[in-house]
Enzyme design. Structure first.
Site, PDB file in Angstrom:
ATOM      1  N   ASN A 108       0.823  -1.198   0.000  1.00  0.00           N
ATOM      2  CA  ASN A 108       0.000   0.000   0.000  1.00  0.00           C
ATOM      3  C   ASN A 108       0.863   1.256   0.000  1.00  0.00           C
ATOM      4  OD1 ASN A 108      -2.659  -1.022  -0.033  1.00  0.00           O
ATOM      5  ND2 ASN A 108      -2.579  -1.467   2.162  1.00  0.00           N
ATOM      6  N   LYS A 210      -4.999   4.868  -5.910  1.00  0.00           N
ATOM      7  CA  LYS A 210      -5.141   3.988  -4.739  1.00  0.00           C
ATOM      8  C   LYS A 210      -4.558   4.657  -3.497  1.00  0.00           C
ATOM      9  CE  LYS A 210      -5.596   0.195  -2.211  1.00  0.00           C
ATOM     10  NZ  LYS A 210      -4.688  -0.950  -2.358  1.00  0.00           N
TER      11      LYS A 210
END
Length: 330
Positions: A108, A210
């Protein structure tokens, strides 16, 4: 598509995402090795890797080790650890690869390869919040890396067992913006495993879109103890999330990114995760260190380098950073 049995896959990290990827690829017939530790390693060796999908639990045979030096000739090496652990494992990655093998970071936030491969006003400025000591840049040539964005909602149901929720898709792409044969082959393999996978020529844009959500919803979920759907529906949290997303959208454009997304589209995407808990909230509830630097700190650091004021994002960063420091995390 090439025979899946010809593919050697290694997965470094046996949390929810690592176990899910390993289970899916083992199901597709790949030879899968998981690098894990402790109770998870024992479970993998005894039962294989488990996947709960549609209410059914299935186990798949995998190799499992806690020593990455035992892994060699991997065609695809998925890295599924928290970014704060990457310094520790960076030197092990390249030796695990086959001559044409690639590393696929299923991480991430802003990855270490991002600014060095992005034509931006910052050039290849290193980020202290991501690979600040340059360990990964020295240990792993960028041409051995395939960019990835993971939109998979999963949680660790038990050691070595992942429970898959609503979303199960990935986006992969070359760091130089091309569409390569190796990316196409991996996408075909992932689709054969039951995952959705898109190959993009704009991986930097995909990562940023994202990352905007990571930097917004992860810290908010911890501070408010809220699910994705809960944050979107709550009028106060929703208003704050929109303000933060707008700041991150402006920041991306200041880096020179063409971002084909609006704040409302990003909110709708978050709502589609339903009652899922963010990865940071899952870690907080289990008393684990939070991935705050990579998910939030990197964005704040980029903004500071560009002299861009982001009052809402900076306020939330201050709160989550203080919580992390108070809990003894770094």
């Amino acid at each position: 598509m090439e025979d899946a049995h010809q593919n050697r896959v290694a997965v470094y990290g046996a949390g929810a995402i690592g176990c899910l990827l390993a289970a899916r690829l083992a199901q597709a017939g790949c030879e899968v090795t998981l690098i894990a530790r402790g109770q998870t390693l024992a479970s993998l060796r005894q039962h294989g890797v488990g996947l709960i999908a549609d209410g059914v639990t299935r186990h798949y045979p995998v190799l499992a080790t806690d020593d990455p030096r035992q892994v060699r000739d991997a065609d695809y090496l998925f890295v599924a650890v928290k970014q704060q652990a990457l310094d520790e494992i960076g030197a092990h990655l390249a030796p695990m690869l086959a001559p044409r093998g690639v590393v696929v970071p299923a991480v991430n936030g802003i990855p270490w390869w991002y600014l060095p491969t992005l034509n931006s006003p910052l050039g290849d400025t290193p980020l202290q919040s991501v690979d600040g000591r340059g360990i990964l840049r020295r240990a792993l040539p960028l041409e051995r890396v395939l960019g990835a964005v993971v939109y998979i909602a999963a949680n660790a149901a038990a050691p070595g067992i992942a429970a898959q929720n609503a979303r199960n898709n990935l986006i992969i792409g070359e760091l130089d913006g091309g569409v390569s044969a190796r990316a196409t082959r991996l996408a075909e393999l992932l689709r054969a495993s039951g995952l959705q996978c898109e190959v993009t020529a704009r991986i930097h844009q995909a990562v940023w879109i994202k990352a905007m959500g990571n930097a917004t919803f992860n810290p908010l979920s911890v501070m408010a103890n809220a699910t994705m759907e809960g944050m979107v529906r709550d009028p106060h949290l929703g208003k704050l999330a929109r303000a933060m997303l707008d700041e991150y959208l402006t920041l991306g454009k200041a880096l020179g990114l063409a971002l084909p997304v609006t704040v409302e589209e990003r909110m709708q995407a978050a709502a589609s995760a339903g009652a899922a808990k963010t990865s940071m909230l899952q870690d907080a509830l289990q008393g684990k260190p939070l991935e705050a630097d990579a998910l939030v700190g990197a964005m704040i650091e980029i903004a500071a380098k560009l002299n861009l004021d982001m009052p809402f994002a900076n306020t939330v960063w201050g709160l989550i950073r203080h919580r992390n420091l108070s809990a003894g995390s770094t």
